[in-house]
Design an enzyme around this catalytic site. Sequence first.
Site, PDB file in Angstrom:
ATOM      1  N   HIS A 196       0.841  -1.190   0.000  1.00 28.10           N
ATOM      2  CA  HIS A 196       0.000   0.000   0.000  1.00 28.10           C
ATOM      3  C   HIS A 196       0.877   1.241   0.000  1.00 28.10           C
ATOM      4  O   HIS A 196       1.944   1.238   0.603  1.00 28.10           O
ATOM      5  CB  HIS A 196      -0.912   0.015   1.234  1.00 28.10           C
ATOM      6  CG  HIS A 196      -2.078   0.925   1.070  1.00 28.10           C
ATOM      7  ND1 HIS A 196      -2.019   2.264   1.329  1.00 28.10           N
ATOM      8  CD2 HIS A 196      -3.330   0.672   0.619  1.00 28.10           C
ATOM      9  CE1 HIS A 196      -3.185   2.799   1.049  1.00 28.10           C
ATOM     10  NE2 HIS A 196      -3.999   1.870   0.627  1.00 28.10           N
ATOM     11  N   ASP A 223      -7.965  -5.513  -0.043  1.00 26.92           N
ATOM     12  CA  ASP A 223      -8.444  -6.397  -1.115  1.00 26.92           C
ATOM     13  C   ASP A 223      -8.047  -7.855  -0.933  1.00 26.92           C
ATOM     14  O   ASP A 223      -8.511  -8.718  -1.672  1.00 26.92           O
ATOM     15  CB  ASP A 223      -7.894  -5.910  -2.470  1.00 26.92           C
ATOM     16  CG  ASP A 223      -8.433  -4.539  -2.840  1.00 26.92           C
ATOM     17  OD1 ASP A 223      -9.632  -4.320  -2.630  1.00 26.92           O
ATOM     18  OD2 ASP A 223      -7.660  -3.700  -3.326  1.00 26.92           O
TER      19      ASP A 223
HETATM   20  N1  CMC Z   1       4.240  -7.617  -4.679  1.00 33.05           N
HETATM   21  C1  CMC Z   1       5.592  -7.550  -4.818  1.00 33.05           C
HETATM   22  N2  CMC Z   1       6.315  -6.436  -4.663  1.00 33.05           N
HETATM   23  C2  CMC Z   1       5.661  -5.323  -4.338  1.00 33.05           C
HETATM   24  C3  CMC Z   1       4.248  -5.301  -4.170  1.00 33.05           C
HETATM   25  C4  CMC Z   1       3.543  -6.508  -4.339  1.00 33.05           C
HETATM   26  N3  CMC Z   1       2.218  -6.541  -4.200  1.00 33.05           N
HETATM   27  N4  CMC Z   1       3.854  -4.046  -3.851  1.00 33.05           N
HETATM   28  C5  CMC Z   1       4.969  -3.297  -3.824  1.00 33.05           C
HETATM   29  N5  CMC Z   1       6.060  -4.066  -4.106  1.00 33.05           N
HETATM   30  C6  CMC Z   1       7.474  -3.613  -4.130  1.00 33.05           C
HETATM   31  C7  CMC Z   1       7.771  -2.803  -5.371  1.00 33.05           C
HETATM   32  O1  CMC Z   1       8.231  -3.632  -6.416  1.00 33.05           O
HETATM   33  C8  CMC Z   1       8.831  -1.872  -4.851  1.00 33.05           C
HETATM   34  O2  CMC Z   1      10.034  -2.593  -4.755  1.00 33.05           O
HETATM   35  P1  CMC Z   1      11.455  -1.829  -5.024  1.00 33.05           P
HETATM   36  O3  CMC Z   1      11.568  -0.813  -3.941  1.00 33.05           O
HETATM   37  O4  CMC Z   1      12.464  -2.914  -4.951  1.00 33.05           O
HETATM   38  O5  CMC Z   1      11.352  -1.230  -6.396  1.00 33.05           O
HETATM   39  C9  CMC Z   1       8.386  -1.566  -3.415  1.00 33.05           C
HETATM   40  O6  CMC Z   1       7.633  -2.731  -3.021  1.00 33.05           O
HETATM   41  C10 CMC Z   1       7.510  -0.336  -3.283  1.00 33.05           C
HETATM   42  O7  CMC Z   1       6.402  -0.485  -4.177  1.00 33.05           O
HETATM   43  P2  CMC Z   1       5.828   0.669  -5.078  1.00 33.05           P
HETATM   44  O8  CMC Z   1       5.203   0.072  -6.298  1.00 33.05           O
HETATM   45  O9  CMC Z   1       6.865   1.723  -5.278  1.00 33.05           O
HETATM   46  O10 CMC Z   1       4.710   1.234  -4.100  1.00 33.05           O
HETATM   47  P3  CMC Z   1       3.496   2.160  -4.482  1.00 33.05           P
HETATM   48  O11 CMC Z   1       3.146   2.902  -3.271  1.00 33.05           O
HETATM   49  O12 CMC Z   1       3.785   2.927  -5.722  1.00 33.05           O
HETATM   50  O13 CMC Z   1       2.331   1.110  -4.863  1.00 33.05           O
HETATM   51  C11 CMC Z   1       0.583  -0.446  -4.671  1.00 33.05           C
HETATM   52  C12 CMC Z   1       1.351   0.691  -4.004  1.00 33.05           C
HETATM   53  C13 CMC Z   1      -0.657  -0.756  -3.834  1.00 33.05           C
HETATM   54  C14 CMC Z   1       0.109   0.004  -6.066  1.00 33.05           C
HETATM   55  C15 CMC Z   1       1.496  -1.686  -4.782  1.00 33.05           C
HETATM   56  O14 CMC Z   1       1.855  -2.135  -3.500  1.00 33.05           O
HETATM   57  C16 CMC Z   1       0.854  -2.820  -5.584  1.00 33.05           C
HETATM   58  O15 CMC Z   1       0.971  -2.842  -6.810  1.00 33.05           O
HETATM   59  N6  CMC Z   1       0.151  -3.782  -4.914  1.00 33.05           N
HETATM   60  C17 CMC Z   1      -0.568  -4.826  -5.610  1.00 33.05           C
HETATM   61  C18 CMC Z   1      -1.936  -4.296  -6.083  1.00 33.05           C
HETATM   62  C19 CMC Z   1      -2.904  -4.093  -4.942  1.00 33.05           C
HETATM   63  O16 CMC Z   1      -3.071  -4.931  -4.076  1.00 33.05           O
HETATM   64  N7  CMC Z   1      -3.601  -2.941  -4.970  1.00 33.05           N
HETATM   65  C20 CMC Z   1      -4.618  -2.601  -3.957  1.00 33.05           C
HETATM   66  C21 CMC Z   1      -4.181  -1.494  -3.082  1.00 33.05           C
HETATM   67  S1  CMC Z   1      -5.194  -1.286  -1.598  1.00 33.05           S
HETATM   68  C22 CMC Z   1      -6.781  -0.866  -2.062  1.00 33.05           C
HETATM   69  C23 CMC Z   1      -6.917   0.119  -3.147  1.00 33.05           C
HETATM   70  O17 CMC Z   1      -6.289   1.163  -3.188  1.00 33.05           O
HETATM   71  O18 CMC Z   1      -7.723  -0.148  -4.019  1.00 33.05           O
END
Ligand code: CMC
Length: 392
Positions: free
Chosen positions: A270, A326
Amino acid sequence: TGLVTIDPAFMNTASTKSAITYLDGEQGILRYRGIPIEQLAEKSTFVETSYLLIYGHLPDKAELTRFSTLLTRHSLIHEDMKHFFDGFPSTAHPMAVLSSMVCSLSSYYPDALDVDNKDLIDITIARLLAKVRTIAAFAYKKSIGQPFVYPRNSLRYCANFLNMMFSVPAEPYEIDPEIEKVLNILLILHADHEQNCSTSTVRLVGSSKANLFASISAGICALWGPLHGGANQEVIQMLDAIQRDGGDVSKYVAMAKDKTSNFRLMGFGHRVYKNFDPRAKIIKACADQVLAKKGHDPLLDIAKGLEEAALKDSYFVERKLYPNVDFYSGIIYRALGFPTNMFTVLFALGRLPGWIAHWKEMMDDPQTKIGRPRQVYTGPTLQNYVPLDQRS
Ligand code: CMC
């Protein structure tokens, strides 16, 4: 670029002040108008929580009765809108149907276009909250080829929705109060989450003084993406794939760590929570309770196994990636009989009062200006136009 600073994805930039929802991502705290979501999930209803978010305080008896009556009175959609469903293929994703039909509401209620008319706002809000539920249920009925079930005034908000979804003319649908309660809890937990992607979209669109229906329709589109609300559908598809693949969760944890794989653990991580998502905690407990009643679902075991494996792994620990809202919600929706492609619609139904509250907060603020981010230009310097026959 002078004074312009850049913050892609708004990692550190607040776009607004807001008095609606308090979120502390380090501590895992979420409160609507100051009230912890744990208390609301236990004691409130979705309708009451909607009132709280939109109007800023818990309603007294008269206010709650008036609000509930408005929602009941406006639950039908215009008969002409039923023709919309004939135009969509039966395979249409219900989020596509929902966003189009919510925007179309502005053509049936054009008084909503006058966003400065404060006398009309309550009725527009009630129309939206009441009708989205009907549109969502009709979209489902269309997709399975069953006749539409009209809303019934004698039923409460969630019971009415369950009835429109699952009753058939041949047999009345028995509303199970425990299931009705669970649906209330899930919708309450989704009701607001401050400046997330879809809410920011609603605010940005609304800042141009676009009407409520149009602004919310844009929010629904933003929510659809798999990194946002679309994740709940993706989670079940992922758990299903793991099951078909023999149930080895460690293989999927390894894949999620592998940056070349493009695979992420859906329902994990998140932007703001760097601790357990407080909503996920409640939903996980709810999943146990619902499955105890509805029967075992092997996907819950896989989900728990996946969570355990991920939380033991240094990749997830270092990045503070925990299950989010989720991760377990889909397992409950499935047990209640909702098809996978309706999960994000349920998220939209829950998030509706939050979107409305933010739109209204913005419209009520005399300081509001049109949202218009700046950019840092990276394209070519001055170029001269070259006629077609002289281009190499
Ligand atoms: N699986 C594997 N690695 C992950 C995941 C994951 N689900 N989420 C984040 N990471 C890693 C990412 O690769 C990055 O690694 P590094 O620092 O080595 O590059 C690090 O963690 C930080 O991630 P980010 O993508 O920079 O974080 P963000 O704040 O931009 O993204 C997020 C947040 C929710 C989009 C992301 O965690 C994600 O894609 N999660 C999976 C989709 C998901 O479950 N979404 C629902 C979110 S909650 C409810 C809602 O908002 O609808």
